[in-house]
Design a protein around this motif. Structure first.
Motif, mmCIF file in Angstrom:
data_model
loop_
_atom_site.group_PDB
_atom_site.id
_atom_site.type_symbol
_atom_site.label_atom_id
_atom_site.label_comp_id
_atom_site.label_asym_id
_atom_site.label_seq_id
_atom_site.Cartn_x
_atom_site.Cartn_y
_atom_site.Cartn_z
ATOM 1 N N GLU A 66 38.874 35.669 32.687
ATOM 2 C CA GLU A 66 38.841 36.397 31.426
ATOM 3 C C GLU A 66 39.904 37.496 31.409
ATOM 4 O OE1 GLU A 66 35.639 39.011 29.775
ATOM 5 O OE2 GLU A 66 37.627 39.160 28.846
ATOM 6 N N ARG A 67 40.002 38.211 32.525
ATOM 7 C CA ARG A 67 40.937 39.339 32.614
ATOM 8 C C ARG A 67 42.391 38.906 32.415
ATOM 9 N NH1 ARG A 67 43.933 42.615 31.997
ATOM 10 N NH2 ARG A 67 44.431 44.518 33.147
ATOM 11 N N ILE A 68 42.756 37.763 33.007
ATOM 12 C CA ILE A 68 44.177 37.384 32.961
ATOM 13 C C ILE A 68 44.607 36.811 31.609
ATOM 14 C CG2 ILE A 68 44.482 37.081 35.455
ATOM 15 C CD1 ILE A 68 44.143 34.117 35.147
ATOM 16 N N THR A 69 43.644 36.631 30.686
ATOM 17 C CA THR A 69 44.043 36.204 29.334
ATOM 18 C C THR A 69 44.459 37.403 28.485
ATOM 19 O OG1 THR A 69 41.804 36.449 28.456
ATOM 20 C CG2 THR A 69 42.392 34.273 29.313
ATOM 21 N N GLN A 70 44.230 38.617 28.973
ATOM 22 C CA GLN A 70 44.549 39.798 28.170
ATOM 23 C C GLN A 70 46.069 40.012 28.082
ATOM 24 O OE1 GLN A 70 41.960 42.960 29.610
ATOM 25 N NE2 GLN A 70 40.175 41.644 29.257
ATOM 26 N N PRO A 71 46.531 40.584 26.964
ATOM 27 C CA PRO A 71 47.981 40.654 26.691
ATOM 28 C C PRO A 71 48.786 41.339 27.795
ATOM 29 C CG PRO A 71 46.699 41.503 24.818
ATOM 30 C CD PRO A 71 45.724 41.138 25.869
ATOM 31 N N ASP A 72 48.230 42.361 28.449
ATOM 32 C CA ASP A 72 49.021 43.076 29.457
ATOM 33 C C ASP A 72 49.318 42.211 30.688
ATOM 34 O OD1 ASP A 72 46.309 43.162 30.205
ATOM 35 O OD2 ASP A 72 46.600 44.971 31.399
ATOM 36 N N CYS A 73 48.670 41.075 30.800
ATOM 37 C CA CYS A 73 48.900 40.209 31.965
ATOM 38 C C CYS A 73 50.023 39.204 31.747
ATOM 39 C CB CYS A 73 47.616 39.472 32.336
ATOM 40 S SG CYS A 73 46.366 40.574 33.013
ATOM 41 N N GLN A 74 50.590 39.194 30.531
ATOM 42 C CA GLN A 74 51.640 38.216 30.228
ATOM 43 C C GLN A 74 52.867 38.403 31.101
ATOM 44 O OE1 GLN A 74 52.393 37.147 26.221
ATOM 45 N NE2 GLN A 74 50.417 36.132 26.418
ATOM 46 N N LYS A 75 53.189 39.662 31.425
ATOM 47 C CA LYS A 75 54.401 39.916 32.211
ATOM 48 C C LYS A 75 54.152 39.788 33.714
ATOM 49 C CE LYS A 75 53.057 44.608 31.472
ATOM 50 N NZ LYS A 75 53.004 45.680 30.567
ATOM 51 N N GLY A 76 52.928 39.446 34.096
ATOM 52 C CA GLY A 76 52.585 39.300 35.501
ATOM 53 C C GLY A 76 51.418 40.188 35.852
ATOM 54 N N PHE A 77 51.012 40.134 37.119
ATOM 55 C CA PHE A 77 49.895 40.974 37.579
ATOM 56 C C PHE A 77 49.824 40.957 39.092
ATOM 57 C CE2 PHE A 77 48.330 36.843 35.965
ATOM 58 C CZ PHE A 77 47.956 36.249 37.161
ATOM 59 N N LEU A 78 49.057 41.893 39.595
ATOM 60 C CA LEU A 78 48.848 41.980 41.039
ATOM 61 C C LEU A 78 47.357 41.831 41.309
ATOM 62 C CD1 LEU A 78 49.879 42.854 43.926
ATOM 63 C CD2 LEU A 78 49.194 45.145 43.281
ATOM 64 N N PHE A 79 46.993 40.764 42.001
ATOM 65 C CA PHE A 79 45.603 40.608 42.430
ATOM 66 C C PHE A 79 45.373 41.435 43.690
ATOM 67 C CE2 PHE A 79 45.276 36.070 40.540
ATOM 68 C CZ PHE A 79 44.623 36.534 39.405
ATOM 69 N N ASP A 80 44.375 42.293 43.655
ATOM 70 C CA ASP A 80 44.018 43.119 44.825
ATOM 71 C C ASP A 80 42.581 42.760 45.205
ATOM 72 O OD1 ASP A 80 42.820 45.143 46.346
ATOM 73 O OD2 ASP A 80 43.384 46.772 44.998
ATOM 74 N N GLY A 81 42.418 42.118 46.361
ATOM 75 C CA GLY A 81 41.067 41.740 46.797
ATOM 76 C C GLY A 81 40.573 40.456 46.161
ATOM 77 N N PHE A 82 41.451 39.690 45.613
ATOM 78 C CA PHE A 82 41.159 38.383 45.031
ATOM 79 C C PHE A 82 42.387 37.508 45.219
ATOM 80 C CE2 PHE A 82 41.606 35.280 41.680
ATOM 81 C CZ PHE A 82 40.361 34.696 41.635
ATOM 82 N N PRO A 83 42.290 36.215 45.513
ATOM 83 C CA PRO A 83 41.090 35.485 45.936
ATOM 84 C C PRO A 83 40.635 35.905 47.326
ATOM 85 C CG PRO A 83 42.979 33.986 45.561
ATOM 86 C CD PRO A 83 43.479 35.371 45.456
ATOM 87 N N ARG A 84 39.363 35.704 47.575
ATOM 88 C CA ARG A 84 38.762 36.126 48.822
ATOM 89 C C ARG A 84 38.039 34.987 49.514
ATOM 90 N NH1 ARG A 84 38.068 41.767 48.146
ATOM 91 N NH2 ARG A 84 36.639 42.744 49.542
ATOM 92 N N THR A 85 38.058 33.820 48.874
ATOM 93 C CA THR A 85 37.467 32.618 49.476
ATOM 94 C C THR A 85 38.349 31.448 49.047
ATOM 95 O OG1 THR A 85 36.129 32.113 47.520
ATOM 96 C CG2 THR A 85 35.080 33.492 49.206
ATOM 97 N N ILE A 86 38.227 30.331 49.774
ATOM 98 C CA ILE A 86 38.993 29.134 49.392
ATOM 99 C C ILE A 86 38.619 28.686 47.971
ATOM 100 C CG2 ILE A 86 39.474 26.710 49.984
ATOM 101 C CD1 ILE A 86 40.568 28.222 52.277
ATOM 102 N N PRO A 87 37.329 28.628 47.607
ATOM 103 C CA PRO A 87 37.026 28.222 46.220
ATOM 104 C C PRO A 87 37.676 29.126 45.163
ATOM 105 C CG PRO A 87 35.034 28.104 47.550
ATOM 106 C CD PRO A 87 36.090 28.724 48.414
ATOM 107 N N GLN A 88 37.796 30.416 45.432
ATOM 108 C CA GLN A 88 38.460 31.306 44.465
ATOM 109 C C GLN A 88 39.945 30.944 44.349
ATOM 110 O OE1 GLN A 88 37.654 35.496 45.267
ATOM 111 N NE2 GLN A 88 35.457 35.135 45.427
ATOM 112 N N ALA A 89 40.583 30.661 45.489
ATOM 113 C CA ALA A 89 42.001 30.274 45.473
ATOM 114 C C ALA A 89 42.178 28.938 44.758
ATOM 115 C CB ALA A 89 42.531 30.196 46.903
ATOM 116 N N GLU A 90 41.286 28.006 45.027
ATOM 117 C CA GLU A 90 41.345 26.684 44.391
ATOM 118 C C GLU A 90 41.174 26.794 42.877
ATOM 119 O OE1 GLU A 90 41.355 23.194 45.528
ATOM 120 O OE2 GLU A 90 42.522 24.126 47.115
ATOM 121 N N ALA A 91 40.306 27.713 42.455
ATOM 122 C CA ALA A 91 40.054 27.880 41.019
ATOM 123 C C ALA A 91 41.342 28.309 40.306
ATOM 124 C CB ALA A 91 38.948 28.905 40.779
ATOM 125 N N MET A 92 42.140 29.154 40.951
ATOM 126 C CA MET A 92 43.403 29.590 40.346
ATOM 127 C C MET A 92 44.405 28.444 40.315
ATOM 128 S SD MET A 92 43.148 32.690 39.310
ATOM 129 C CE MET A 92 41.470 32.286 38.868
#
Ligand code: AP5
Ligand code: ZN
Length: 218
Positions: free
Chosen positions: A70-96
């Motif tokens: 949900e967060r990464i659909t917001q307009p400020d994420c269009q130019k990129g973003f920094l994930f801090d503390g995510f992904p933290r499991t293989i399923p989280q990485a796979e989801a991305m």
């Protein structure tokens, strides 16, 4: 640019995130900060998450993945973003990966466990912004006050030594496998694979900042 900051509890992810987002002009997406905000606001998500956080366990993958998507659909994420503390499991990485969220760099900040225990006891946090200090290693300009707003700093509920040890255990068991996951992905030659860089996380805050900037060409 899209980056992932990987590292154990207290490795300095939040501290370094602050430098990176300023330099690159991208938002920081810290799942820990988002969860703490939900706890503070007393939302249903916050009440659910608090049980896990206080014991040093991970919040279930479905909850976190939903929050981040949900967060990464917001307009400020269009130019990129920094994930801090995510992904933290293989399923989280796979989801991305499945959602087609391509990442440029995975930056691992490597710090031995003994050093982490030392850092956590002196940590102080400005909850609304997530800005982080240390009473000895990275003190605020005025004791007990945030540098930018002057508001009070607090100690996190999960910074008790016993909980920190549990968080370290959880890191080694559930998050460290991501190191191999990303290294193998890069080695496969897939052009969508992020570049993996490992940064020595021991040294002055500014030294580590410069190592990261050099590694990502910032
Ligand atoms: P989260 O908030 O992500 O905590 P963490 O990963 O345990 O990391 P920390 O925030 O504790 O440390 P940091 O690496 O940011 O270090 P910092 O810069 O503050 O997660 C908290 C909880 O939320 C989890 O336990 C889990 O329950 C849940 N959660 C969050 N994300 C989740 C996810 N994706 N999936 C499932 N559950 C999730 O630095 C630490 C201290 O050291 C500070 O005092 C700092 O000033 C000091 N310091 C920094 N750099 C240096 C240096 N070079 N030398 C000396 N001191 C330094
Ligand atoms: Zn953090």
């Amino acid at each position: 640019m899209r980056l992932i900051l990987l590292g154990g509890p207290g490795a300095g992810k939040g501290t370094q995130a602050n430098f990176i987002i300023q330099k690159l002009g991208i938002p920081q997406i810290s799942t820990g900060d988002m969860l703490r905000a939900a706890v503070k606001a007393g939302t249903e998500l916050g009440l659910e998450a608090k049980k896990y956080m206080d014991s040093g366990a991970l919040v279930p993958d479905e909850v976190i993945i939903g929050l981040v998507k949900e967060r990464i659909t917001q307009p400020d994420c269009q130019k990129g973003f920094l994930f801090d503390g995510f992904p933290r499991t293989i399923p989280q990485a796979e989801a991305m990966k499945e959602a087609g969220v391509d990442i440029d760099y995975v930056v691992e900040i490597a710090v031995p466990d003994e050093e982490i225990i030392k850092r956590m006891s002196g940590r102080r946090v400005h909850l609304p912004s997530g800005r982080t200090y240390h009473v000895v290693f990275n003190p605020p300009k005025v004791e007990g006050k945030d540098d930018v707003t002057g508001e009070p700093l607090i100690q996190r509920d999960d910074d008790k030594e016993e909980t920190v040890r549990k968080r370290l255990e959880v890191y080694h068991a559930q998050t460290e496998p991501l190191v191999d996951y990303y290294k193998k992905w890069e080695a496969s030659g897939d052009p969508k694979a992020p570049k993996y860089v490992r940064i020595d996380g021991i040294g002055k805050v500014e030294e580590i900042r410069d190592r990261i900037f050099a590694a990502i060409g910032a």
